[in-house]
Design a protein around this motif. Structure first.
Motif, mmCIF file in Angstrom:
data_model
loop_
_atom_site.group_PDB
_atom_site.id
_atom_site.type_symbol
_atom_site.label_atom_id
_atom_site.label_comp_id
_atom_site.label_asym_id
_atom_site.label_seq_id
_atom_site.Cartn_x
_atom_site.Cartn_y
_atom_site.Cartn_z
ATOM 1 N N ALA A 153 38.892 43.674 40.966
ATOM 2 C CA ALA A 153 39.418 44.462 40.972
ATOM 3 C C ALA A 153 38.756 44.897 39.528
ATOM 4 C CB ALA A 153 40.698 43.598 40.162
ATOM 5 N N THR A 154 37.527 44.530 38.599
ATOM 6 C CA THR A 154 37.071 45.759 37.473
ATOM 7 C C THR A 154 35.589 45.831 38.377
ATOM 8 O OG1 THR A 154 36.417 43.271 37.390
ATOM 9 C CG2 THR A 154 38.459 44.148 36.607
ATOM 10 N N ARG A 155 34.517 45.317 38.169
ATOM 11 C CA ARG A 155 33.862 45.801 38.861
ATOM 12 C C ARG A 155 33.050 46.152 39.928
ATOM 13 N NH1 ARG A 155 28.228 42.888 36.547
ATOM 14 N NH2 ARG A 155 26.807 44.759 37.328
ATOM 15 N N PHE B 185 44.765 43.362 37.159
ATOM 16 C CA PHE B 185 43.532 43.330 36.659
ATOM 17 C C PHE B 185 43.313 44.799 36.746
ATOM 18 C CE2 PHE B 185 42.863 39.025 37.988
ATOM 19 C CZ PHE B 185 42.757 38.175 37.076
ATOM 20 N N GLY B 186 44.824 45.450 37.277
ATOM 21 C CA GLY B 186 44.085 47.218 36.683
ATOM 22 C C GLY B 186 43.659 47.383 38.506
ATOM 23 N N ASP B 187 44.039 47.189 39.261
ATOM 24 C CA ASP B 187 43.445 47.972 40.586
ATOM 25 C C ASP B 187 44.366 47.539 42.248
ATOM 26 O OD1 ASP B 187 41.875 49.014 42.468
ATOM 27 O OD2 ASP B 187 40.353 47.706 42.585
ATOM 28 N N GLY C 214 37.911 50.001 44.121
ATOM 29 C CA GLY C 214 37.113 50.725 45.129
ATOM 30 C C GLY C 214 36.384 50.807 45.999
ATOM 31 N N MET C 215 35.765 49.120 45.923
ATOM 32 C CA MET C 215 35.324 48.803 47.485
ATOM 33 C C MET C 215 35.658 48.521 47.998
ATOM 34 S SD MET C 215 31.403 48.341 45.548
ATOM 35 C CE MET C 215 30.717 47.507 46.205
ATOM 36 N N SER C 216 36.330 48.834 49.279
ATOM 37 C CA SER C 216 36.683 48.182 50.281
ATOM 38 C C SER C 216 36.461 48.199 51.761
ATOM 39 C CB SER C 216 38.423 49.061 50.558
ATOM 40 O OG SER C 216 39.004 48.377 49.205
ATOM 41 N N PRO C 217 36.778 47.502 52.774
ATOM 42 C CA PRO C 217 36.863 45.970 52.163
ATOM 43 C C PRO C 217 35.773 45.440 51.458
ATOM 44 C CG PRO C 217 36.813 46.116 54.527
ATOM 45 C CD PRO C 217 36.185 47.752 54.553
ATOM 46 N N VAL D 265 39.040 41.468 50.753
ATOM 47 C CA VAL D 265 39.728 42.513 49.873
ATOM 48 C C VAL D 265 39.827 43.720 50.362
ATOM 49 C CG1 VAL D 265 39.998 43.697 47.646
ATOM 50 C CG2 VAL D 265 39.019 40.669 47.643
ATOM 51 N N GLY D 266 40.811 44.498 50.365
ATOM 52 C CA GLY D 266 41.467 45.858 50.264
ATOM 53 C C GLY D 266 41.499 46.216 52.171
ATOM 54 N N ALA D 267 42.127 45.218 52.985
ATOM 55 C CA ALA D 267 43.132 44.813 53.396
ATOM 56 C C ALA D 267 44.039 44.499 54.660
ATOM 57 C CB ALA D 267 41.493 44.562 55.085
ATOM 58 N N ALA D 268 45.249 45.690 54.634
ATOM 59 C CA ALA D 268 46.512 45.468 54.163
ATOM 60 C C ALA D 268 47.086 44.768 55.646
ATOM 61 C CB ALA D 268 46.992 46.519 54.011
ATOM 62 N N GLY D 269 46.614 44.860 57.020
ATOM 63 C CA GLY D 269 46.670 44.628 58.285
ATOM 64 C C GLY D 269 46.498 43.747 59.327
#
Lengths: 219, 319
Positions: free
Chosen positions: B86-88, B297-299, B91-94, B125-129
């Protein structure tokens, strides 16, 4: 092969009857044998132990399932499944105090399920309670805000309140005769107890084919 | 050296020294798992052993640092990986991340002695399906196979369904906890008495009573889900069931479905699962979806993962 932890004492006979109805019978008479592991056909065996040790054997997987009172299940805090209530071995976990004592009178006013933080306040100190169930007792008094000084005993708990070691006791009550003969009265009920079937979490998943028909027959 | 009246030095309760063959086995287990994770294109992260205490829950072992700041020993890798993602790595997904190391926890939150466990695990991280849920389940299953544990089983449930039922029943937090506890222990007698006393008769009550059922093999999952769906008291409950059905159609491995599988870390929001292997009396691992943890953590990004208990797994390996 299923390993069944069976308690010595009053729960053993009714438990054996239920297992017999489910098709599992020990190959030796448990009343006379001194063996601690008794085979029961090709599919099961019994291990015989003290009821308070049953939850531990089952939690650690040495036994796949076992029979013990709900009091032991909760007091042990063992991580177990408890899918069946056998409905025998019924009794109550009670708070009892000497007849005529302030604690007994106060508790009687509040009703059996309740207790106020002021219980025993005129003692000017924490309520002293003797018990074989320190965990269950601490939780019950804690939830009700009653400060308590628990004395952990392993037997003849009534004696503690009779001799003045403590103000009250928390113990199992079946008929109430022992309390009565020692001048104690029930002040509150902590828990309704009956015999439960407990099952190891992993065994429940991994031996599901063997266990499910048995659970159905026992329940 | 023990001085007069002192006990000889020994590991604290809840911790142990691993010696010789036991140590070798544990490292072999860890290496085999890392190979599986690497082959699936997961990359290792090594978070620190101490963190700000607010990353973890009350089960963490805490202390004050010199500045009076509350810090904690690592109690949970997933929360740390979520912080990193969530920090460093925002925005990088997945993101496909794995970790290994020890966690230190209190037996019961805020009390009791501490214990240490060795873990290895993966987070997507960053994958919802449902594909992401299935990827994690399949990876957990592949990890069991790589260790030679062919009879291992995964018991799959969904937090979303239980949460939806509790909401539809209008249960208080106290009642929800009691219901969850009874479901978790398959305690149908207790569940019945709670429902009769405190839950109004209706589809929510019927559905809650179904939760103490035994697990079903994957082949009977469709039947169980259809039965549950016919009782579903709300749109959320139906959605949770459809989601687990979609995940099951995509996942590989020896799965069984258990709608009463409600045990997991507090932040799970979707699927939740536990792994069982012959020879271990407790689960050898577990995981789930946690779609709101990164938001702390803000993301706010969805994520799903699992961790394996190396202390439980290593003794099961063939020598």
């Amino acid at each position: 092969m299923l390993t069944v932890a069976l308690p010595k004492g009053r729960l053993q006979r009714p438990a054996l009857e239920r297992f017999a109805r489910a098709g599992i019978t020990p190959e030796e008479d448990l009343a006379s044998t001194r063996r601690l592991i008794v085979p029961a056909g090709a599919s099961a065996r019994f291990v015989i132990l003290k009821d308070s040790d049953v939850p531990l054997y089952v939690e650690r997987g040495t036994a796949d399932l076992g029979v013990c009172g709900l009091d032991q299940v909760l007091e042990s805090a063992a991580d177990l499944l408890a899918p069946v209530d056998f409905g025998f071995g019924n009794c109550r976990l009670c708070l009892a105090a000497p007849r005529g004592s302030k604690v007994a009178e106060e508790a009687a006013q509040d009703g059996l399920a309740a207790a106020r933080p002021s219980l025993g306040v005129e003692l000017g100190r924490s309520l002293r309670v003797a018990t074989k169930y320190p965990r269950l007792s601490a939780r019950w008094f804690g939830q009700r805000g009653v400060p308590v000084d628990l004395v952990h005993l392993s037997g003849s708990v009534e004696l503690a309140a009779v001799c003045g070691l403590t103000d009250a006791i928390v113990d199992l009550v079946e008929t109430g005769r022992t309390l009565e003969e020692n001048g104690l009265v029930i002040a509150a009920e902590l828990l309704a107890v009956s015999a439960r079937l407990v099952v190891n979490r992993a065994a429940y998943r991994l031996k599901v084919e063997e266990l499910l028909p048995l659970l159905e027959a026992l329940g | 050296m023990p001085a007069d009246g002192q006990q000889p030095a020994a590991p604290l309760p809840g911790t142990q020294d691993l010696l010789f063959e036991a140590a070798r086995r544990l490292r072999r287990c860890e290496a085999a798992l890392c190979r599986v994770f690497e082959a699936a294109h997961y990359a290792e992260v090594i978070p620190p052993a101490i963190e700000s205490a607010d990353v973890f829950g009350p089960e963490a072992f805490r202390a004050l640092d010199r500045g009076g700041r509350l810090i904690a020993l690592r109690a949970d890798f997933t929360a740390q990986v979520a912080r990193i993602a969530a920090t460093r790595l925002s925005g990088m997904s997945p993101l496909r991340l794995y970790y290994r190391g020890s966690v230190v926890r209190r037996i019961a939150p805020d009390s009791g002695p501490v214990y240490e466990r060795l873990q290895a695990g993966c987070e997507l991280v960053g994958a919802a399906g449902p594909e992401a849920d299935a990827e994690i389940l399949s990876l957990a299953s592949a990890a069991m196979s790589a260790l030679g544990l062919r009879s291992a089983r995964i018991s799959l449930g969904t937090m979303g369904y239980f949460a939806a039922l509790v909401q539809a029943a209008g249960a208080s937090e106290r009642l929800a906890r009691a219901l969850s506890d009874a479901v978790d222990r398959k305690d149908l007698p207790m569940l019945r008495s709670l429902c009769e006393r405190e839950v109004a008769d209706g589809p929510a009550r019927k559905a809650i009573l179904m939760l103490a059922q035994p697990p079903r093999p994957q082949t009977q999952a469709a039947q169980l889900l259809a039965q549950a769906e016919s009782l579903a008291p709300s749109e959320e409950a139906r959605a949770a069931l459809q989601r687990i059905g979609a995940t099951l159609r995509l996942a590989r491995g020896d799965l069984e479905i258990d709608l009463g599988e409600v045990r997991g870390l507090g932040y799970y929001t979707g699927i939740v699962f536990n792994l069982y292997a012959p020879g271990s009396p407790r689960p050898v691992g577990g995981g789930g979806r946690y779609d709101s943890l990164l938001g702390r953590f803000g993301d706010p990004r969805p994520a799903v993962g699992f961790s394996l208990d190396l202390d439980a797994l290593a003794p099961l390996l063939e020598t």
